[in-house]
Scaffold this motif. Structure first.
Motif, short mmCIF file in Angstrom:
data_model
loop_
_atom_site.label_atom_id
_atom_site.label_comp_id
_atom_site.label_asym_id
_atom_site.label_seq_id
_atom_site.Cartn_x
_atom_site.Cartn_y
_atom_site.Cartn_z
N ARG A 112 34.17 44.12 37.21
CA ARG A 112 35.47 43.74 37.15
C ARG A 112 36.19 44.48 38.49
O ARG A 112 36.27 45.76 38.92
CB ARG A 112 36.05 44.96 36.09
CG ARG A 112 37.44 44.64 35.54
CD ARG A 112 38.49 45.10 36.45
NE ARG A 112 39.74 45.49 35.58
CZ ARG A 112 40.97 45.48 36.37
NH1 ARG A 112 40.94 45.90 37.75
NH2 ARG A 112 41.81 45.48 35.89
N GLU B 232 27.60 42.00 35.95
CA GLU B 232 29.14 41.50 35.84
C GLU B 232 29.91 42.73 36.83
O GLU B 232 29.37 43.63 37.06
CB GLU B 232 29.46 42.00 34.15
CG GLU B 232 29.24 43.11 33.71
CD GLU B 232 29.86 43.27 32.36
OE1 GLU B 232 29.12 42.48 31.31
OE2 GLU B 232 30.58 44.18 31.89
N ALA C 125 42.72 42.15 36.98
CA ALA C 125 41.94 42.27 38.43
C ALA C 125 42.42 41.20 39.17
O ALA C 125 42.98 40.16 38.69
CB ALA C 125 40.27 41.75 37.79
N ASP D 46 38.04 36.16 31.67
CA ASP D 46 36.68 36.47 32.12
C ASP D 46 36.10 35.17 32.56
O ASP D 46 36.02 34.19 31.81
CB ASP D 46 35.88 37.00 30.89
CG ASP D 46 36.59 38.27 30.33
OD1 ASP D 46 37.32 38.79 31.04
OD2 ASP D 46 36.12 38.76 29.30
N SER E 211 42.06 46.06 40.74
CA SER E 211 43.35 45.31 40.55
C SER E 211 44.21 44.57 41.51
O SER E 211 44.00 44.74 42.80
CB SER E 211 44.46 46.54 39.77
OG SER E 211 43.60 46.68 38.44
N LYS F 38 35.40 40.06 35.25
CA LYS F 38 36.03 40.40 34.03
C LYS F 38 37.55 40.50 34.19
O LYS F 38 37.95 41.10 35.39
CB LYS F 38 35.51 41.72 33.38
CG LYS F 38 34.09 41.90 33.42
CD LYS F 38 33.66 41.45 31.76
CE LYS F 38 33.92 42.55 30.74
NZ LYS F 38 33.46 42.33 29.74
N GLU F 39 38.39 40.18 33.23
CA GLU F 39 39.75 40.41 33.27
C GLU F 39 40.49 40.09 34.80
O GLU F 39 41.50 40.65 35.20
CB GLU F 39 39.89 42.09 33.00
CG GLU F 39 41.26 42.32 32.59
CD GLU F 39 41.52 43.60 32.46
OE1 GLU F 39 41.65 44.03 31.31
OE2 GLU F 39 41.77 44.47 33.49
#
Ligand code: S3P
Length: 431
Positions: free
Chosen positions: A14, A12, A232, A292, A17, A255-256
């Motif tokens: 992330r 996984e 993200a 996600d 941003s 993720k996110e």
């Protein structure tokens, strides 16, 4: 840099941003009164350019681990002593031209060689109509431009290209203009500024209409410092989503990821192509939807077409979408994307030229391209033109090509994704 070959994806990630949201959080924080805390901002070459300009204008900025704290100036910047350098960042240059138009002093913005060749009139013209004095080469269509602002009046402006940078520049100038500022767009461009202005306590009116989207803001409102959490970046996640879709095996969890409807066009399009995505734990962070995303390899990919009205929601993802199209079962087409020619490089040229080098049949249009998918790409030397999105898109193509693929200027990824290579190596098993 020679690109290795992939066996499977795993684990996984992330990704860093969102770039658009980070620029806006820094700029609104500097314009507000009181303190703004930005959690998990993207720290990359582009967003560092925004921060250093805000500092040169007198904003106090503190970095504490993963947060950046700005002491707001309530729209009272001090005259900069030197030229402000937006480096490679069009968003910084265009939005800050709007912001500086509200300031009663002299300032000059410039950028690197690529940015100095990109058009500025789209933002200069309406700001002049509002009352700012802006000068520069080619009637101020090219950086450097000089700005003397103050005393603005609200206007109603048709933002024909649906540019979110233009919309943002006008809304932030409109907050210090007399009366109402109104921006109309043929298609809704990314709306992070509108969402974030609400977080900072501003009132605005949005009217979704059949023929145009309208946003209005009344001058004289104050922004109040707040907390912003950055999700993200879906544009950065797109490279990994494409990789996991094309990989021979494995599964990847991202993720996110921001899934704002003005930014998720790439995701909607590749689902049409047959990509295997599942969206879990859909939630909101600082007024923006996130989820996600689990990605598994697709058995086959169908060709698709991208229409002009779909372009704003996937404009930055077109290089990686073109790579997916190169692996599809048939001819895909993109039209109405002439704006791609005015990005960090002429991205239509860059896509067409590099795909051809990899043995793909591509037709070039003034406003797009048609790509005939093939199961096997050839080895090639890729020319990135120093453009981060071309470098990352063709790295993904290279990982899936048996023959040798070499990328020039790989360091340009630091514009939006400084740890791209490290993150990539964490989620792939190589052959
Ligand atoms: C951006 C808007 C888009 C996009 C760019 C970021 C923004 O550009 O391509 O990467 O943050 O407002 P335009 O405003 O030129 O469409």
């Amino acid at each position: 840099m020679q690109i290795p070959k992939i066996k499977r994806v795993k684990g996984e990630l992330r990704v860093p941003s969102d770039k658009s949201i980070t620029h806006r959080a820094f700029i609104l924080g500097a314009l507000a009164s009181g303190e703004t805390v930005v959690y998990n901002p993207l720290i990359s070459e582009d967003t560092k350019a925004t921060l250093s300009i805000l500092k040169a204008l007198g904003t106090q900025v503190k970095t504490q681990g993963n947060t950046v704290v700005l002491e707001g100036t309530n729209y009272s910047f001090r005259e900069p002593e030197d030229v402000l350098d937006a480096r490679n960042s069009g968003t910084t240059a265009r939005i800050m031209t709007g912001v500086l138009s509200t300031q009663p002093f002299f300032s000059v913005i410039t950028g690197d060689e690529s940015l100095r060749s990109r058009p500025m009139l789209r933002v200069v013209e309406p700001l002049r109509q509002m009352g700012a004095s802006i000068d520069g080469r080619e009637d101020a269509n090219r950086l450097p431009v000089s700005i003397r602002g103050g005393e603005l009046k609200g206007i109603s402006y048709f933002n024909k290209k649906a540019s979110a940078q233009v919309k943002t520049a006008l809304l932030l100038a409109g907050l210090r203009a007399e009366g109402m500022t109104e921006v109309l767009e043929p298609y809704l461009s990314r709306d992070h500024t509108e969402r974030m202005l609400k977080l900072f306590g501003a009132r605005l009116i949005t009217v979704p209409e059949e023929k145009a989207h309208i946003v209005k803001i009344k001058g004289g409102q104050e922004l109040t410092g707040t907390e912003v959490h950055c999700p993200a970046d879906p544009s950065s996640a797109a490279y990994f989503v494409a990789l996991a879709t094309l990989a021979p095996e494995g599964e990847l969890l991202l993720k996110e990821v921001l899934l704002n409807p003005t930014r998720d066009g790439f995701y909607r399009k590749i689902i049409q192509m047959g990509a295997d995505l599942s969206f879990n734990d859909v939630r909101e962070i600082s007024n923006e939807p996130v989820a996600d995303i689990t990605v598994r390899p697709a058995k086959t990919l169908k060709p698709v077409s991208v229409k002009p009205e779909e372009v704003p929601s996937l404009i930055d993802e077109l290089p990686i979408l073109a790579v997916l199209m190169a692996f599809a079962d048939g001819v895909s087409e993109v039209r109405g994307a002439k704006e791609l020619r005015y990005k960090e490089s002429d991205r239509i040229r860059a896509i067409v030229e590099n795909l051809r080098r990899m043995g793909v049949e591509v037709e070039e249009f003034e406003d797009g391209f048609a790509i005939k998918g093939t199961k096997k790409l050839r080895g090639a030397k890729i020319e990135t033109f120093g453009d981060h999105r071309i470098a990352m898109a063709f790295t993904i193509a290279g990982l899936l090509t048996d023959e040798e693929v070499i990328i020039d200027r790989p360091e340009c990824v630091s514009v939006s994704y400084p740890n791209f290579w490290e993150d990539l190596m964490r989620v792939v098993e190589l052959r």
